[in-house]
Scaffold this motif. Structure first.
Motif, mmCIF file in Angstrom:
data_model
loop_
_atom_site.group_PDB
_atom_site.id
_atom_site.type_symbol
_atom_site.label_atom_id
_atom_site.label_comp_id
_atom_site.label_asym_id
_atom_site.label_seq_id
_atom_site.Cartn_x
_atom_site.Cartn_y
_atom_site.Cartn_z
ATOM 1 N N GLU A 92 0.818 -1.214 0.000
ATOM 2 C CA GLU A 92 0.000 0.000 0.000
ATOM 3 C C GLU A 92 0.851 1.262 0.000
ATOM 4 N N GLU A 93 2.119 1.155 -0.383
ATOM 5 C CA GLU A 93 2.966 2.337 -0.448
ATOM 6 C C GLU A 93 2.398 3.347 -1.448
ATOM 7 N N LEU A 94 2.727 4.614 -1.256
ATOM 8 C CA LEU A 94 2.310 5.663 -2.176
ATOM 9 C C LEU A 94 3.508 6.051 -3.039
ATOM 10 N N SER A 95 3.273 6.272 -4.321
ATOM 11 C CA SER A 95 4.360 6.600 -5.245
ATOM 12 C C SER A 95 4.035 7.871 -6.017
ATOM 13 N N PHE A 96 5.089 8.601 -6.392
ATOM 14 C CA PHE A 96 4.919 9.814 -7.193
ATOM 15 C C PHE A 96 6.227 10.119 -7.898
ATOM 16 N N ASN A 97 6.164 10.980 -8.894
ATOM 17 C CA ASN A 97 7.346 11.450 -9.616
ATOM 18 C C ASN A 97 7.621 12.898 -9.239
ATOM 19 N N LYS A 99 9.523 16.731 -9.612
ATOM 20 C CA LYS A 99 9.596 17.690 -10.721
ATOM 21 C C LYS A 99 10.726 17.343 -11.678
ATOM 22 N N ASP A 100 11.823 16.752 -11.147
ATOM 23 C CA ASP A 100 12.938 16.365 -12.003
ATOM 24 C C ASP A 100 12.853 14.898 -12.420
ATOM 25 N N SER A 101 11.603 14.362 -12.430
ATOM 26 C CA SER A 101 11.300 13.032 -12.982
ATOM 27 C C SER A 101 11.967 11.890 -12.228
ATOM 28 N N VAL A 102 12.088 12.025 -10.914
ATOM 29 C CA VAL A 102 12.615 10.937 -10.096
ATOM 30 C C VAL A 102 11.445 10.181 -9.477
ATOM 31 N N PRO A 103 11.300 8.879 -9.750
ATOM 32 C CA PRO A 103 10.216 8.111 -9.120
ATOM 33 C C PRO A 103 10.541 7.838 -7.652
ATOM 34 N N VAL A 104 9.587 8.127 -6.773
ATOM 35 C CA VAL A 104 9.789 7.985 -5.327
ATOM 36 C C VAL A 104 8.618 7.216 -4.731
ATOM 37 N N SER A 105 8.928 6.315 -3.815
ATOM 38 C CA SER A 105 7.900 5.589 -3.069
ATOM 39 C C SER A 105 8.028 5.935 -1.593
ATOM 40 N N ILE A 106 6.888 6.030 -0.908
ATOM 41 C CA ILE A 106 6.901 6.378 0.509
ATOM 42 C C ILE A 106 5.916 5.509 1.274
ATOM 43 N N ASP A 107 6.253 5.212 2.525
ATOM 44 C CA ASP A 107 5.329 4.603 3.480
ATOM 45 C C ASP A 107 4.828 5.720 4.385
ATOM 46 N N ASP A 141 -6.908 6.223 -1.638
ATOM 47 C CA ASP A 141 -6.935 6.702 -3.022
ATOM 48 C C ASP A 141 -6.860 8.220 -3.087
ATOM 49 N N THR A 142 -7.579 8.877 -2.184
ATOM 50 C CA THR A 142 -7.548 10.345 -2.147
ATOM 51 C C THR A 142 -6.165 10.847 -1.789
ATOM 52 N N ALA A 143 -5.546 10.235 -0.778
ATOM 53 C CA ALA A 143 -4.198 10.642 -0.367
ATOM 54 C C ALA A 143 -3.192 10.409 -1.485
ATOM 55 N N ARG A 144 -3.318 9.305 -2.188
ATOM 56 C CA ARG A 144 -2.391 9.013 -3.281
ATOM 57 C C ARG A 144 -2.486 10.058 -4.385
ATOM 58 N N ASN A 145 -3.686 10.453 -4.732
ATOM 59 C CA ASN A 145 -3.859 11.475 -5.771
ATOM 60 C C ASN A 145 -3.243 12.801 -5.353
ATOM 61 N N ILE A 146 -3.394 13.146 -4.083
ATOM 62 C CA ILE A 146 -2.834 14.407 -3.583
ATOM 63 C C ILE A 146 -1.313 14.350 -3.582
ATOM 64 N N VAL A 147 -0.756 13.222 -3.140
ATOM 65 C CA VAL A 147 0.701 13.061 -3.116
ATOM 66 C C VAL A 147 1.273 13.173 -4.523
ATOM 67 N N VAL A 148 0.617 12.574 -5.503
ATOM 68 C CA VAL A 148 1.086 12.644 -6.889
ATOM 69 C C VAL A 148 1.063 14.091 -7.391
ATOM 70 N N ALA A 149 -0.007 14.820 -7.083
ATOM 71 C CA ALA A 149 -0.141 16.193 -7.577
ATOM 72 C C ALA A 149 0.872 17.129 -6.924
ATOM 73 N N ILE A 150 0.971 17.074 -5.601
ATOM 74 C CA ILE A 150 1.869 18.000 -4.895
ATOM 75 C C ILE A 150 3.324 17.583 -5.046
ATOM 76 N N GLY A 151 3.595 16.271 -5.060
ATOM 77 C CA GLY A 151 4.976 15.805 -5.197
ATOM 78 C C GLY A 151 5.620 16.226 -6.499
ATOM 79 N N SER A 152 4.814 16.406 -7.551
ATOM 80 C CA SER A 152 5.358 16.805 -8.847
ATOM 81 C C SER A 152 5.839 18.252 -8.860
ATOM 82 N N GLU A 153 5.591 19.003 -7.786
ATOM 83 C CA GLU A 153 6.017 20.403 -7.716
ATOM 84 C C GLU A 153 7.391 20.563 -7.068
ATOM 85 N N TYR A 154 7.961 19.453 -6.575
ATOM 86 C CA TYR A 154 9.235 19.524 -5.861
ATOM 87 C C TYR A 154 10.297 18.698 -6.591
ATOM 88 N N SER A 155 11.539 19.154 -6.505
ATOM 89 C CA SER A 155 12.652 18.330 -6.969
ATOM 90 C C SER A 155 12.950 17.266 -5.920
#
Length: 296
Positions: A92-97, A99-107, A141-155
């Motif tokens: 159930e880890e959350l993943s996002f990319n 801003k500099d296109s690095v894929p990251v997974s978090i617990d 699901d809601t948290a994952r969508n938010i993490v994907v959206a906000i995480g893309s704003e950071y390097s």
């Protein structure tokens, strides 16, 4: 006669079955403990529910017509991790990319509170007989969508460094904004462990960290050596200055006075006898015995 007895036996059996049904129908009950809110749902009317259906304490109900769903109204904590030994059995880890296109997974760990007065509307919307199903479904699901959206704003360097807390705070605030209308307030949202970038990037980050630490250690050693050298120079300069001051104070009159003091000390210690052995004056090292003074 046999037919009559069979009818009687069948009637008795029917009465027994009816009695059991009536007993279960009339006497079914449950207890809603403190910290929980129950809602009684009418099975026969499209699972209808209203605020008047909220129940607490001892609750009696007809199990054929009604069902009682119990929700906790104290703080709930859940974790969404990759490990099967913590949180859900699946990944159930959350993943996002970044801003500099690095894929990251978090617990992550999330804590939330369900408002008791909004429980009926909550059930009507989600039909969640078990709150954990909603937690690992809609809320994740809601948290994952938010993490994907906000995480893309950071390097990656930002989200893994000085802006990590800012990133998590923004996610928690947005998640709370979305869940407040349905009666759920987010109490806490944070990481469980560290971010997980790709292995090759993780190795590069570790190497960079080690290089920075080695540089800091070397710089500290250089500063310590420089300070020690300056200390020794300062001590040497101080001693030299003292010697120069002492030498400048030794003028001819002071030296003559010191010689007179030495001669006076020698005279005070003389016993009045001349030396019995003297050395030659030519520096040859020959010794002469002098005759003892004549006795008078």
């Amino acid at each position: 006669m046999t037919r009559f007895l069979l009818k009687v036996a069948g009637g008795v059996l029917a009465l027994i079955i009816l009695a059991n049904v009536l007993d279960k129908t009339v006497l079914s009950w449950t207890v809603i403990n403190p910290g929980y809110t129950g809602i009684k749902i009418n099975r026969l009317v499209d699972r209808g529910i209203s605020k008047e259906n909220v129940v607490t304490g001892f609750v009696f109900f007809n199990p054929i017509q009604s069902v009682v769903v119990v929700y906790p109204t104290f703080v709930q904590r859940e974790v969404w991790t990759r490990s099967a030994n913590e949180g859900g059995a699946s990944n159930e880890e959350l993943s996002f990319n970044t801003k500099d296109s690095v894929p990251v997974s978090i617990d992550v760990a999330v804590s939330y509170l369900l408002s008791a007065d909004k429980v009926p509307a909550f059930y009507t919307r989600f039909r969640a007989d078990d709150i954990s199903n909603w937690t690992h479904g809609y809320l994740r699901d809601t948290a994952r969508n938010i993490v994907v959206a906000i995480g893309s704003e950071y390097s990656f360097d930002d989200v893994n460094g000085v802006k990590k807390e800012e990133f998590l705070s923004r996610v928690a605030a947005e998640l709370n904004r979305r869940t407040m209308p349905i009666g759920v307030s987010i109490q806490q949202f944070g990481l469980v462990g560290a971010l997980r970038p790709p292995p090759e990037l993780a190795n590069a980050v570790n190497a960079k960290t080690k290089a920075i630490q080695d540089s800091i250690r070397t710089e500290n050693e250089v500063r310590a050596a420089t300070a020690e050298a300056k200390k020794k120079v300062a001590i040497a300069e101080g001693e030299a200055a003292a010697n120069r001051a002492l030498a400048s104070s030794l003028d001819d009159r002071l030296l003559a006075w010191e010689r007179l003091k030495l001669q006076r000390a020698y005279i005070d210690k003389w016993n009045g006898q001349m030396p019995s052995v003297v050395s030659g004056g030519d520096g040859g090292g020959m010794l002469l015995n002098l005759p003892a003074p004549a006795q008078k």
